[in-house]
Design a protein around this motif. Structure first.
Motif, PDB file in Angstrom:
ATOM      1  N   MET A   1      10.919  10.218 -18.696  1.00 44.09           N
ATOM      2  CA  MET A   1      10.294  11.424 -18.058  1.00 44.09           C
ATOM      3  C   MET A   1       9.317  12.060 -18.764  1.00 44.09           C
ATOM      4  O   MET A   1       8.391  12.404 -17.815  1.00 44.09           O
ATOM      5  CB  MET A   1      11.617  12.467 -17.544  1.00 44.09           C
ATOM      6  N   ILE A   2       9.156  12.275 -20.018  1.00 40.76           N
ATOM      7  CA  ILE A   2       8.311  13.297 -20.499  1.00 40.76           C
ATOM      8  C   ILE A   2       6.892  12.738 -20.584  1.00 40.76           C
ATOM      9  O   ILE A   2       5.962  13.216 -20.537  1.00 40.76           O
ATOM     10  CB  ILE A   2       8.911  13.764 -21.959  1.00 40.76           C
ATOM     11  N   TRP A   3       6.849  11.356 -20.950  1.00 44.92           N
ATOM     12  CA  TRP A   3       5.700  10.641 -21.192  1.00 44.92           C
ATOM     13  C   TRP A   3       5.432   9.738 -20.008  1.00 44.92           C
ATOM     14  O   TRP A   3       6.433   8.633 -19.944  1.00 44.92           O
ATOM     15  CB  TRP A   3       5.424  10.130 -22.361  1.00 44.92           C
ATOM     16  N   CYS A   4       4.686   9.711 -18.883  1.00 49.56           N
ATOM     17  CA  CYS A   4       4.831   8.901 -17.846  1.00 49.56           C
ATOM     18  C   CYS A   4       3.264   8.704 -17.145  1.00 49.56           C
ATOM     19  O   CYS A   4       2.709   9.756 -16.755  1.00 49.56           O
ATOM     20  CB  CYS A   4       5.629   9.260 -16.862  1.00 49.56           C
ATOM     21  N   VAL A   5       2.747   7.532 -17.131  1.00 42.62           N
ATOM     22  CA  VAL A   5       1.531   7.258 -16.330  1.00 42.62           C
ATOM     23  C   VAL A   5       1.926   6.622 -15.028  1.00 42.62           C
ATOM     24  O   VAL A   5       2.787   5.693 -14.907  1.00 42.62           O
ATOM     25  CB  VAL A   5       0.763   6.215 -17.117  1.00 42.62           C
ATOM     26  N   VAL A   6       1.639   7.397 -14.052  1.00 38.81           N
ATOM     27  CA  VAL A   6       1.908   6.843 -12.607  1.00 38.81           C
ATOM     28  C   VAL A   6       0.672   5.955 -11.734  1.00 38.81           C
ATOM     29  O   VAL A   6      -0.501   6.850 -11.967  1.00 38.81           O
ATOM     30  CB  VAL A   6       2.448   8.058 -11.806  1.00 38.81           C
ATOM     31  N   ILE A   7       0.659   5.066 -11.328  1.00 40.13           N
ATOM     32  CA  ILE A   7      -0.244   4.112 -10.564  1.00 40.13           C
ATOM     33  C   ILE A   7      -0.159   4.218  -9.181  1.00 40.13           C
ATOM     34  O   ILE A   7       0.890   3.583  -8.923  1.00 40.13           O
ATOM     35  CB  ILE A   7      -0.550   2.968 -11.562  1.00 40.13           C
ATOM     36  N   ASP A   8      -1.041   4.882  -8.447  1.00 36.07           N
ATOM     37  CA  ASP A   8      -0.637   4.525  -7.124  1.00 36.07           C
ATOM     38  C   ASP A   8      -1.529   3.523  -6.484  1.00 36.07           C
ATOM     39  O   ASP A   8      -2.590   3.418  -6.805  1.00 36.07           O
ATOM     40  CB  ASP A   8      -0.984   5.938  -6.366  1.00 36.07           C
TER      41      ASP A   8
ATOM     42  N   GLU B   1       0.673  -0.965   0.131  1.00 38.16           N
ATOM     43  CA  GLU B   1       0.080   0.302  -0.167  1.00 38.16           C
ATOM     44  C   GLU B   1       0.744   1.202  -0.014  1.00 38.16           C
ATOM     45  O   GLU B   1       1.864   1.281   0.786  1.00 38.16           O
ATOM     46  CB  GLU B   1      -0.800   0.031   1.250  1.00 38.16           C
ATOM     47  N   GLY B   2       0.559   2.166  -0.812  1.00 36.72           N
ATOM     48  CA  GLY B   2       1.690   3.301  -1.259  1.00 36.72           C
ATOM     49  C   GLY B   2       2.612   3.144  -2.266  1.00 36.72           C
ATOM     50  O   GLY B   2       3.232   4.014  -2.588  1.00 36.72           O
ATOM     51  N   GLY B   3       2.637   1.672  -2.801  1.00 36.83           N
ATOM     52  CA  GLY B   3       3.704   1.817  -3.653  1.00 36.83           C
ATOM     53  C   GLY B   3       3.092   2.235  -5.001  1.00 36.83           C
ATOM     54  O   GLY B   3       2.019   2.593  -5.212  1.00 36.83           O
ATOM     55  N   THR B   4       3.936   2.127  -6.120  1.00 38.78           N
ATOM     56  CA  THR B   4       3.749   2.743  -7.237  1.00 38.78           C
ATOM     57  C   THR B   4       4.146   1.846  -8.579  1.00 38.78           C
ATOM     58  O   THR B   4       5.101   1.307  -8.554  1.00 38.78           O
ATOM     59  CB  THR B   4       4.288   4.091  -7.388  1.00 38.78           C
ATOM     60  N   ILE B   5       3.470   1.941  -9.650  1.00 40.48           N
ATOM     61  CA  ILE B   5       3.550   1.458 -11.049  1.00 40.48           C
ATOM     62  C   ILE B   5       3.796   2.434 -11.939  1.00 40.48           C
ATOM     63  O   ILE B   5       2.969   3.517 -11.788  1.00 40.48           O
ATOM     64  CB  ILE B   5       2.556   0.548 -11.289  1.00 40.48           C
ATOM     65  N   LYS B   6       4.892   2.593 -12.684  1.00 40.83           N
ATOM     66  CA  LYS B   6       4.927   3.578 -13.610  1.00 40.83           C
ATOM     67  C   LYS B   6       5.052   3.070 -15.104  1.00 40.83           C
ATOM     68  O   LYS B   6       5.899   2.032 -15.015  1.00 40.83           O
ATOM     69  CB  LYS B   6       6.311   4.436 -13.453  1.00 40.83           C
ATOM     70  N   ILE B   7       4.657   3.519 -16.146  1.00 40.08           N
ATOM     71  CA  ILE B   7       4.650   3.133 -17.277  1.00 40.08           C
ATOM     72  C   ILE B   7       5.405   4.509 -18.029  1.00 40.08           C
ATOM     73  O   ILE B   7       4.581   5.671 -18.152  1.00 40.08           O
ATOM     74  CB  ILE B   7       3.508   2.919 -18.051  1.00 40.08           C
ATOM     75  N   ALA B   8       6.621   4.516 -18.519  1.00 38.34           N
ATOM     76  CA  ALA B   8       7.425   5.723 -19.122  1.00 38.34           C
ATOM     77  C   ALA B   8       7.717   5.377 -20.606  1.00 38.34           C
ATOM     78  O   ALA B   8       7.974   4.375 -20.876  1.00 38.34           O
ATOM     79  CB  ALA B   8       8.367   6.075 -18.054  1.00 38.34           C
ATOM     80  N   GLN B   9       7.925   6.733 -21.239  1.00 33.64           N
ATOM     81  CA  GLN B   9       8.642   6.582 -22.429  1.00 33.64           C
ATOM     82  C   GLN B   9       9.925   7.769 -22.424  1.00 33.64           C
ATOM     83  O   GLN B   9       9.770   8.343 -21.511  1.00 33.64           O
ATOM     84  CB  GLN B   9       7.813   6.911 -23.622  1.00 33.64           C
ATOM     85  N   ARG B  10      10.555   7.616 -23.461  1.00 32.70           N
ATOM     86  CA  ARG B  10      11.977   8.308 -23.336  1.00 32.70           C
ATOM     87  C   ARG B  10      11.550   9.639 -23.737  1.00 32.70           C
ATOM     88  O   ARG B  10      10.576  10.218 -24.162  1.00 32.70           O
ATOM     89  CB  ARG B  10      12.925   7.959 -24.555  1.00 32.70           C
ATOM     90  N   LEU B  11      12.509  10.831 -23.223  1.00 32.72           N
ATOM     91  CA  LEU B  11      12.141  12.127 -23.461  1.00 32.72           C
ATOM     92  C   LEU B  11      11.797  12.684 -24.625  1.00 32.72           C
ATOM     93  O   LEU B  11      10.986  13.381 -24.704  1.00 32.72           O
ATOM     94  CB  LEU B  11      13.254  12.846 -22.996  1.00 32.72           C
ATOM     95  N   ALA B  12      12.355  11.934 -25.724  1.00 34.65           N
ATOM     96  CA  ALA B  12      12.053  12.486 -27.200  1.00 34.65           C
ATOM     97  C   ALA B  12      10.634  12.033 -27.505  1.00 34.65           C
ATOM     98  O   ALA B  12       9.914  12.763 -28.376  1.00 34.65           O
ATOM     99  CB  ALA B  12      12.873  12.001 -28.076  1.00 34.65           C
TER     100      ALA B  12
END
Length: 715
Positions: free
Chosen positions: A93-100, A41-52
């Motif tokens: 960093m630029i495109w990122c979905v954060v799931i709490d 609980e309080g952990g995180t999942i991230k789906i990210a793509q490169r800065l460009a």
């Protein structure tokens, strides 16, 4: 160890995991099977793509709108998704979905299912990034411990992004040729986002210019000296090549084109270094290139590999490559500087070790701020082996506060970040002696032919042209050191300059009056050829079609500029152009870069548009049924201006909008312009005391521009 982390953090699948077309709308299902750690609980999942990446920002509120996404789990915990630019560390960093994860935890083996571009509620899907990539990755990070430390799962899914259907042709020819010697002409297709494609049918070439030519496939031989351009046609598409100057014998100075500044996935770009240089050589068809990774992200192993790749690709007479890097300090400490080395094996003198803390600090780096860097570079690298370029990227180079007058210096007037004449003027205001370069600073794997896409980078990349005795590392280097170079917004414009008897870049002493001779041959019809002394416009010539415009029913509105010098420089001009009485018969865009912008709606007395500038120009040209009645109202997010059409005469009207050179220009425009060549001759009888800098600028009707390196005259 890899298998151990796979078990601990979990595994990810993506359906479908197949090639997709750049800029298309898609739906994917990404499934994370939680690893042995579980997710607290309080952990995180991230789906990210490169800065460009310029993929459409995800949204979770409107099922019928583009980029709608959903998140579900078969576990007891609840999930809170959000789209978070800069939601992870550079370069992811630029495109990122954060799931709490909240109100419970996720157990090993439970699943989290993310649908990107969920279409069941009417959404068209989510728009893919607009540029090609051989192995595009959805990188997934997991923080299982509520420690705010997210680590990448092993083997995040990858798939190719490929070019779409060709909507235009591009024809690239050598800028100069010799009578009787065959040259190779390259023709490619491009999709709506500027991605290259091979042409499927046979190419037909024809010559429009002086003299006759012999065409054999994609080889062309010229029978007489002169100038002109080629027409290429294939599969119903047509285009003109860049202009070609043909001489009886080989000229003393040949024109070679290059892009000295872009990045690969060694730092924040995409694609390998091998793909990077292959694109520059084979698709962009530039003659020279360099790679400029951010210093604080390049470790010693990266630096060695980059040098080895440069060595492998460099071939005198074919493709000239220089090693280099970007000294990337914050603007108060000097800002971004490009460092170009003549040869491999020289040290990287970093501004910091911010993303490479494992690399020990030593007597070489960090070197910070810029004056320390200049001194360190001068001590470690022979002066004739290095060129320093000042540029504007995320950080802007402060050439007023930090400058090394003993170095070979260039300033970058154009990149994909925008147009930055002001930095050239900053340098000239201070009496600095600099040359002009224009490059891409591209992050999309397309050095030499970078398009703007739909993301943070606002415009297409520029090109640098050198006047060199030969296509060799020594020849191109000597031209850059001598400032015998000029830059363009991307078009291969031919620009000749002779001021006080000297070529561009020269320093001339003991001159009482200054003879100015300039000539331009455009890649498209020309609007103007200008000469500046510092910031002052001294002389201008235009085609004869511009001499009497008082009765033209064609009205052009052009807006340009930036908000500030820093990252937030982009200006949103989106709005509507209205007429109070006249009817709009035709509306066309001028100099828009991105397919994401343009005219969105047209009515008899209104044109709605979406536009953003970062120092560059966008515009719309209107054909009116009567261009002398009523008013023209420009309503934009940046402000509103009303122009009385009866009072709009031959001269353009200019309206300041604050910011950094933000302005609107309204003018009557010729019905048709055909001039591809302009010459300018002038004399400055009263040059300023001390040092005066004379720079020539060419402007095409399509908004493409070129700037010469100044000639510096000591009166």
């Amino acid at each position: 160890m890899k298998q151990q982390w796979r078990e601990r953090l979990g595994t990810v699948t993506l359906e479908p995991c197949a090639p997709v077309v750049a800029g298309s709308y898609q739906q994917w299902t990404l499934t994370l099977i939680v690893g042995s750690y579980g997710i607290d609980e309080g952990g995180t999942i991230k789906i990210a793509q490169r800065l460009a990446c310029d993929m459409q920002p995800a949204q979770f509120s409107d099922p019928a709108a583009p980029a709608y996404c959903t998140v579900q789990t078969n576990g007891a915990a609840k999930l809170a998704p959000r789209f978070a630019p800069k939601g992870h560390e550079r370069p992811w960093m630029i495109w990122c979905v954060v799931i709490d994860v909240y109100d419970g935890s996720l157990a090993p083996g439970e699943t989290v299912t993310v649908v990107l571009g969920e279409r069941s509620g009417g959404s068209p899907g989510i728009r893919v990034q607009t540029f090609v990539e051989s192995a595009h990755e959805f990188r997934v990070f997991v923080d299982p411990t509520n420690a705010a430390v997210a680590r990448a799962v092993v083997d995040s899914p990858k798939f190719p992004i490929v070019a779409g259907e060709a909507v235009e042709l591009v024809c690239i020819a050598p800028s100069q040729a010799v009578v009787g010697e065959a040259v190779e002409v390259f023709v490619k297709g491009q999709d709506m986002w500027g991605n290259p494609t091979a042409v499927a049918g046979s190419v037909e070439l024809s010559w429009e210019g002086e003299g006759e030519v012999v065409v054999e496939g994609c080889k062309v031989s010229f029978c007489a000296p002169g100038s002109g351009r080629l027409m290429a046609a294939v599969d119903g598409l047509r285009c003109y090549s860049n202009p070609v100057a043909v001489s009886e014998t080989a000229p003393q100075w040949c024109r070679y084109w290059g892009d000295l500044h872009a990045q690969s996935d060694a730092t924040v770009g995409i694609g390998t270094e091998e793909e990077y240089f292959t694109f520059a050589r084979d698709w962009a068809r530039v003659d020279f290139a360099s790679h400029q990774g951010n210093d604080f992200q390049v470790d010693d192993e990266d630096w060695q590999r980059l040098n080895e790749t440069v060595r492998a690709f460099h071939r005198d007479g074919e493709f000239v490559v220089f090693p280099g890097y970007e000294w990337s300090a914050n603007s108060p400490a000097g800002g971004d500087r490009n460092v170009f080395y003549f040869a491999e094996g020289l040290p990287i003198v970093r501004n910091s070790h911010w993303q490479i803390p494992h690399v020990p600090e030593d007597e070489v780096s960090p070197a910070h701020p810029a004056d320390v860097f200049f001194a360190r570079l001068a001590r470690l690298v022979p002066r004739d082996q290095v060129i320093i370029g000042s540029h504007v990227g995320g950080r802007w180079a402060d050439v007023k506060a930090y400058f090394d007058p003993e170095a070979h210096n260039l300033v970058e007037v154009v990149s994909s970040w925008g147009v930055f004449e002001w930095m050239l003027f900053d340098a000239l205001d201070c009496g600095h002696v600099v040359g002009v370069m224009c490059n891409s600073d591209g992050h999309k794997g397309r050095p030499g032919a970078e398009g703007p896409g739909a993301g943070e980078f606002g415009i297409a990349g520029g090109l640098t042209c050198v006047l060199a005795g030969e296509l060799s590392r020594a020849g191109v280097w000597e031209a850059l050191c001598s400032r015998r170079c000029y830059g363009t917004t991307g078009a291969r414009i031919l620009l000749d300059v002779q001021i006080a008897g000297a070529l561009m870049g020269a320093v001339v002493e003991n001159v009482d009056s200054v003879d100015i001779r300039a000539r331009v041959v455009g890649a498209a019809p020309l609007e103007a050829l200008q000469v500046y002394r510092g910031r002052q416009l001294l002389a201008e010539v235009q085609p004869p079609e511009f001499r009497d415009l008082g009765h033209s029913n064609r009205v052009r509105l052009m807006w340009s500029g930036s908000r500030i010098r820093g990252r937030g420089r982009r200006v949103d001009w989106s709005g509507v152009i209205r007429t109070t009485q006249a009817t709009i018969l035709e509306a066309t865009t001028v100099s828009f870069d991105s397919a994401a912008d343009g005219i969105t709606e047209t009515e008899p007395q209104a044109v709605a548009f979406q536009s953003q500038t970062t120092g560059d120009c966008d515009g719309i040209e209107l054909v009116l049924n009567d261009g002398r009645v009523g008013s023209l109202v420009f309503e934009s997010a940046a402000g509103t201006t009303e122009v009385d059409l009866a009072g709009l005469g031959h001269e353009a009207l200019r309206f300041g909008y604050g910011g950094l050179d933000m302005q609107l220009v309204v003018q009557r425009y010729p019905e048709r312009v055909e001039a591809l060549e302009l010459t300018l001759e002038a004399v400055d009888e009263s040059p300023e005391e001390g040092q005066a800098a004379y720079c020539v600028k060419a402007i095409q009707c399509d908004g493409q521009m070129a700037w010469s390196s100044p000639v510096y005259v000591l009166g």
